[in-house]
Design a protein around this motif. Structure first.
Motif, PDB file in Angstrom:
ATOM      1  N   ALA A   1      47.110  23.443  -9.147  1.00 40.52           N
ATOM      2  CA  ALA A   1      47.017  22.236  -9.989  1.00 40.52           C
ATOM      3  C   ALA A   1      47.534  22.525 -11.393  1.00 40.52           C
ATOM      4  CB  ALA A   1      45.588  21.698 -10.026  1.00 40.52           C
ATOM      5  N   SER A   2      48.682  23.242 -11.470  1.00 36.39           N
ATOM      6  CA  SER A   2      49.327  23.601 -12.746  1.00 36.39           C
ATOM      7  C   SER A   2      48.357  24.247 -13.723  1.00 36.39           C
ATOM      8  CB  SER A   2      49.978  22.368 -13.378  1.00 36.39           C
ATOM      9  OG  SER A   2      51.006  21.869 -12.554  1.00 36.39           O
ATOM     10  N   GLY A   3      47.437  25.051 -13.194  1.00 34.71           N
ATOM     11  CA  GLY A   3      46.498  25.774 -14.058  1.00 34.71           C
ATOM     12  C   GLY A   3      45.279  24.975 -14.450  1.00 34.71           C
ATOM     13  N   HIS A   4      45.124  23.769 -13.928  1.00 29.49           N
ATOM     14  CA  HIS A   4      43.991  22.915 -14.313  1.00 29.49           C
ATOM     15  C   HIS A   4      42.767  23.111 -13.425  1.00 29.49           C
ATOM     16  CE1 HIS A   4      46.276  20.534 -17.232  1.00 29.49           C
ATOM     17  NE2 HIS A   4      47.286  20.589 -16.385  1.00 29.49           N
ATOM     18  N   VAL A   5      42.912  23.846 -12.314  1.00 29.42           N
ATOM     19  CA  VAL A   5      41.806  23.972 -11.373  1.00 29.42           C
ATOM     20  C   VAL A   5      40.644  24.744 -12.006  1.00 29.42           C
ATOM     21  CG1 VAL A   5      41.093  25.242  -9.310  1.00 29.42           C
ATOM     22  CG2 VAL A   5      43.065  23.749  -9.216  1.00 29.42           C
ATOM     23  N   CYS A   6      39.460  24.226 -11.834  1.00 31.33           N
ATOM     24  CA  CYS A   6      38.269  24.918 -12.322  1.00 31.33           C
ATOM     25  C   CYS A   6      37.101  24.579 -11.400  1.00 31.33           C
ATOM     26  CB  CYS A   6      37.958  24.484 -13.754  1.00 31.33           C
ATOM     27  SG  CYS A   6      36.603  25.407 -14.477  1.00 31.33           S
ATOM     28  N   LEU A   7      36.454  25.605 -10.876  1.00 29.46           N
ATOM     29  CA  LEU A   7      35.322  25.404  -9.972  1.00 29.46           C
ATOM     30  C   LEU A   7      34.102  26.137 -10.511  1.00 29.46           C
ATOM     31  CD1 LEU A   7      36.934  25.968  -6.454  1.00 29.46           C
ATOM     32  CD2 LEU A   7      36.274  23.791  -7.450  1.00 29.46           C
ATOM     33  N   GLU A   8      32.960  25.471 -10.449  1.00 27.51           N
ATOM     34  CA  GLU A   8      31.720  26.097 -10.891  1.00 27.51           C
ATOM     35  C   GLU A   8      31.317  27.212  -9.908  1.00 27.51           C
ATOM     36  OE1 GLU A   8      29.683  25.635 -13.530  1.00 27.51           O
ATOM     37  OE2 GLU A   8      31.182  24.308 -14.445  1.00 27.51           O
ATOM     38  N   GLY A   9      31.194  28.432 -10.411  1.00 28.76           N
ATOM     39  CA  GLY A   9      30.637  29.509  -9.613  1.00 28.76           C
ATOM     40  C   GLY A   9      31.521  30.041  -8.497  1.00 28.76           C
ATOM     41  N   GLU A  10      32.759  29.591  -8.402  1.00 19.67           N
ATOM     42  CA  GLU A  10      33.651  30.085  -7.354  1.00 19.67           C
ATOM     43  C   GLU A  10      34.981  30.483  -7.971  1.00 19.67           C
ATOM     44  OE1 GLU A  10      33.069  28.171  -3.215  1.00 19.67           O
ATOM     45  OE2 GLU A  10      33.105  26.500  -4.628  1.00 19.67           O
ATOM     46  N   ASP A  11      35.708  31.344  -7.278  1.00 20.08           N
ATOM     47  CA  ASP A  11      37.028  31.760  -7.745  1.00 20.08           C
ATOM     48  C   ASP A  11      38.030  30.659  -7.392  1.00 20.08           C
ATOM     49  OD1 ASP A  11      39.551  32.800  -8.073  1.00 20.08           O
ATOM     50  OD2 ASP A  11      39.054  34.770  -7.269  1.00 20.08           O
ATOM     51  N   PRO A  12      38.540  29.927  -8.398  1.00 21.11           N
ATOM     52  CA  PRO A  12      39.423  28.795  -8.105  1.00 21.11           C
ATOM     53  C   PRO A  12      40.736  29.207  -7.443  1.00 21.11           C
ATOM     54  CG  PRO A  12      39.375  29.225 -10.460  1.00 21.11           C
ATOM     55  CD  PRO A  12      38.333  30.094  -9.847  1.00 21.11           C
ATOM     56  N   VAL A  13      41.250  30.381  -7.806  1.00 22.17           N
ATOM     57  CA  VAL A  13      42.507  30.839  -7.200  1.00 22.17           C
ATOM     58  C   VAL A  13      42.288  31.134  -5.719  1.00 22.17           C
ATOM     59  CG1 VAL A  13      44.268  32.647  -7.193  1.00 22.17           C
ATOM     60  CG2 VAL A  13      43.448  31.708  -9.368  1.00 22.17           C
ATOM     61  N   GLU A  14      41.211  31.857  -5.429  1.00 20.54           N
ATOM     62  CA  GLU A  14      40.916  32.193  -4.029  1.00 20.54           C
ATOM     63  C   GLU A  14      40.719  30.928  -3.191  1.00 20.54           C
ATOM     64  OE1 GLU A  14      39.370  36.023  -1.928  1.00 20.54           O
ATOM     65  OE2 GLU A  14      40.382  35.728  -3.815  1.00 20.54           O
ATOM     66  N   LYS A  15      39.938  29.987  -3.734  1.00 17.50           N
ATOM     67  CA  LYS A  15      39.673  28.733  -3.016  1.00 17.50           C
ATOM     68  C   LYS A  15      40.958  27.929  -2.832  1.00 17.50           C
ATOM     69  CE  LYS A  15      35.437  29.044  -1.968  1.00 17.50           C
ATOM     70  NZ  LYS A  15      35.051  29.060  -0.548  1.00 17.50           N
ATOM     71  N   SER A  16      41.821  27.932  -3.839  1.00 15.91           N
ATOM     72  CA  SER A  16      43.104  27.234  -3.743  1.00 15.91           C
ATOM     73  C   SER A  16      43.964  27.841  -2.645  1.00 15.91           C
ATOM     74  CB  SER A  16      43.856  27.307  -5.082  1.00 15.91           C
ATOM     75  OG  SER A  16      43.149  26.647  -6.105  1.00 15.91           O
ATOM     76  N   MET A  17      44.021  29.177  -2.622  1.00 12.70           N
ATOM     77  CA  MET A  17      44.810  29.877  -1.599  1.00 12.70           C
ATOM     78  C   MET A  17      44.261  29.598  -0.196  1.00 12.70           C
ATOM     79  SD  MET A  17      47.233  31.486  -3.211  1.00 12.70           S
ATOM     80  CE  MET A  17      47.610  32.078  -4.870  1.00 12.70           C
ATOM     81  N   GLU A  18      42.939  29.559  -0.083  1.00 16.41           N
ATOM     82  CA  GLU A  18      42.316  29.273   1.215  1.00 16.41           C
ATOM     83  C   GLU A  18      42.759  27.903   1.721  1.00 16.41           C
ATOM     84  OE1 GLU A  18      38.066  29.655   1.113  1.00 16.41           O
ATOM     85  OE2 GLU A  18      38.165  31.770   0.535  1.00 16.41           O
ATOM     86  N   LEU A  19      42.739  26.911   0.832  1.00 15.11           N
ATOM     87  CA  LEU A  19      43.147  25.555   1.230  1.00 15.11           C
ATOM     88  C   LEU A  19      44.618  25.548   1.653  1.00 15.11           C
ATOM     89  CD1 LEU A  19      42.633  22.391   1.272  1.00 15.11           C
ATOM     90  CD2 LEU A  19      43.707  22.419  -0.984  1.00 15.11           C
ATOM     91  N   VAL A  20      45.475  26.090   0.801  1.00 16.61           N
ATOM     92  CA  VAL A  20      46.918  26.021   1.026  1.00 16.61           C
ATOM     93  C   VAL A  20      47.325  26.754   2.308  1.00 16.61           C
ATOM     94  CG1 VAL A  20      49.130  26.849   0.121  1.00 16.61           C
ATOM     95  CG2 VAL A  20      47.544  25.653  -1.386  1.00 16.61           C
ATOM     96  N   PHE A  21      46.791  27.951   2.508  1.00 18.12           N
ATOM     97  CA  PHE A  21      47.257  28.765   3.633  1.00 18.12           C
ATOM     98  C   PHE A  21      46.446  28.565   4.911  1.00 18.12           C
ATOM     99  CE2 PHE A  21      49.187  30.843  -0.016  1.00 18.12           C
ATOM    100  CZ  PHE A  21      50.507  30.883   0.415  1.00 18.12           C
ATOM    101  N   SER A  22      45.376  27.786   4.815  1.00 16.98           N
ATOM    102  CA  SER A  22      44.670  27.455   6.054  1.00 16.98           C
ATOM    103  C   SER A  22      45.451  26.424   6.852  1.00 16.98           C
ATOM    104  CB  SER A  22      43.256  26.940   5.765  1.00 16.98           C
ATOM    105  OG  SER A  22      43.314  25.731   5.039  1.00 16.98           O
ATOM    106  N   HIS A  23      46.420  25.760   6.196  1.00 15.63           N
ATOM    107  CA  HIS A  23      47.296  24.847   6.952  1.00 15.63           C
ATOM    108  C   HIS A  23      48.489  25.659   7.470  1.00 15.63           C
ATOM    109  CE1 HIS A  23      49.527  21.490   8.407  1.00 15.63           C
ATOM    110  NE2 HIS A  23      48.614  20.644   7.976  1.00 15.63           N
ATOM    111  N   PRO A  24      48.646  25.753   8.792  1.00 15.90           N
ATOM    112  CA  PRO A  24      49.690  26.616   9.348  1.00 15.90           C
ATOM    113  C   PRO A  24      51.121  26.189   9.045  1.00 15.90           C
ATOM    114  CG  PRO A  24      48.551  25.383  11.082  1.00 15.90           C
ATOM    115  CD  PRO A  24      47.799  25.140   9.826  1.00 15.90           C
ATOM    116  N   ALA A  25      51.324  24.993   8.495  1.00 15.04           N
ATOM    117  CA  ALA A  25      52.691  24.575   8.146  1.00 15.04           C
ATOM    118  C   ALA A  25      53.191  25.244   6.872  1.00 15.04           C
ATOM    119  CB  ALA A  25      52.755  23.055   7.978  1.00 15.04           C
ATOM    120  N   THR A  26      52.281  25.728   6.035  1.00 13.92           N
ATOM    121  CA  THR A  26      52.659  26.286   4.735  1.00 13.92           C
ATOM    122  C   THR A  26      53.426  27.591   4.893  1.00 13.92           C
ATOM    123  OG1 THR A  26      50.711  25.319   3.669  1.00 13.92           O
ATOM    124  CG2 THR A  26      51.802  27.118   2.516  1.00 13.92           C
TER     125      THR A  26
END
Length: 269
Positions: free
Chosen positions: A215-240
């Motif tokens: 999200a162009s550096g805007h991602v922020c999550l309480e108590g979680e690693d936003p980069v890790e969570k972002s990567m999980e979302l993006v790469f959990s879709h097998p089309a990526t």
């Protein structure tokens, strides 16, 4: 050397192998009219060279650039001298950035001119991927200008290896995939409206590149690693195939690459 070196994967429907993280180079060439949370200074040649060296060490081989990224293409042409074969380049056509403002030209004449200019700027005989840089009016651009047909012709001429569009709508993304190889779409923790494009790509053996994965550096999550969570979302879709990340901070680049490699390893285990 990181313990989590990135491994390349093939973009669906092509012979092109890319690292799952792409190094976005807008910040190597342009600091005006960019939507980032804080300002930045364009790296000088020495700093840019070190960033590229670090990217290679991490296993990154994909570079994302565009005529609209200021001097990015020209700088890469100089910085990659003697090492062109080590990199996969994705550039664009359709958007120009002049005097602090964007303008768009999707005519066949301009697309051909733009490709020839990019080849000269990048000091190369071919570009692996070229995408139409949409202004948001995806469907009209595809239907009115025939730009994807022009890219297909340039592919036959050997000047580009794969073509597609950086889209902003579901309809445009799917239409682009119907007529070309790759769509670059927005997909992150805040915006997932274009997921149907990823689903279509998976069903039809087409390539997907992700922009704004963090999200162009805007991602922020309480108590979680936003980069890790972002990567999980993006790469959990097998089309990526890959997510393009535009950081010029060496620590962020290393951290992003390691998070990506860790997530992919977990998803594949």
């Amino acid at each position: 050397m990181t313990d989590y070196r990135l491994e390349t994967r093939t973009i669906a429907g092509t012979d092109i192998r890319v690292s799952p993280i792409g190094f976005g180079t807008v910040k190597l060439g342009r600091d005006q009219g960019v939507k980032y949370p804080s300002g930045f200074r364009i790296p000088d040649d020495s700093e840019a060279r070190e960033l590229l060296k670090l990217a290679q060490t991490l296993g990154i081989n994909l570079l994302d650039t565009a005529p609209a990224y200021g001097t990015s293409e020209e700088r890469l042409g100089s910085l990659l001298k003697g090492q062109r074969d080590n990199w996969v380049i994705c550039s664009k056509v359709g958007e120009e950035f002049e005097n602090g403002e964007s303008r768009f030209d999707f005519t066949p004449e301009h697309i051909r001119f733009s490709i020839e200019r990019s080849l000269k700027r990048l000091n190369t005989d071919w570009i692996e991927m070229v995408l139409v840089h949409s202004n948001g009016d995806d469907v009209n651009i595809i239907q009115q200008y025939g730009c994807l047909e022009v890219l297909k012709a340039l592919k036959k001429e050997g000047k580009i290896l794969a073509s597609g569009m950086s889209t902003k709508t579901v309809e445009g993304g799917i239409m682009a995939l119907e007529k070309s190889d790759i769509a670059m779409v927005t997909y992150n923790l805040k915006e997932q409206a274009e997921k149907p494009v990823l689903d279509y790509a998976l069903r039809n053996d087409k390539g997907i590149l992700i922009k704004k994965a963090l999200a162009s550096g805007h991602v922020c999550l309480e108590g979680e690693d936003p980069v890790e969570k972002s990567m999980e979302l993006v790469f959990s879709h097998p089309a990526t195939s890959a997510a393009v990340i535009g950081t010029i901070n060496p620590l962020h680049l290393k951290s992003n690459a390691e998070s990506c490699a860790r997530v992919i390893r977990l998803l594949e285990s």
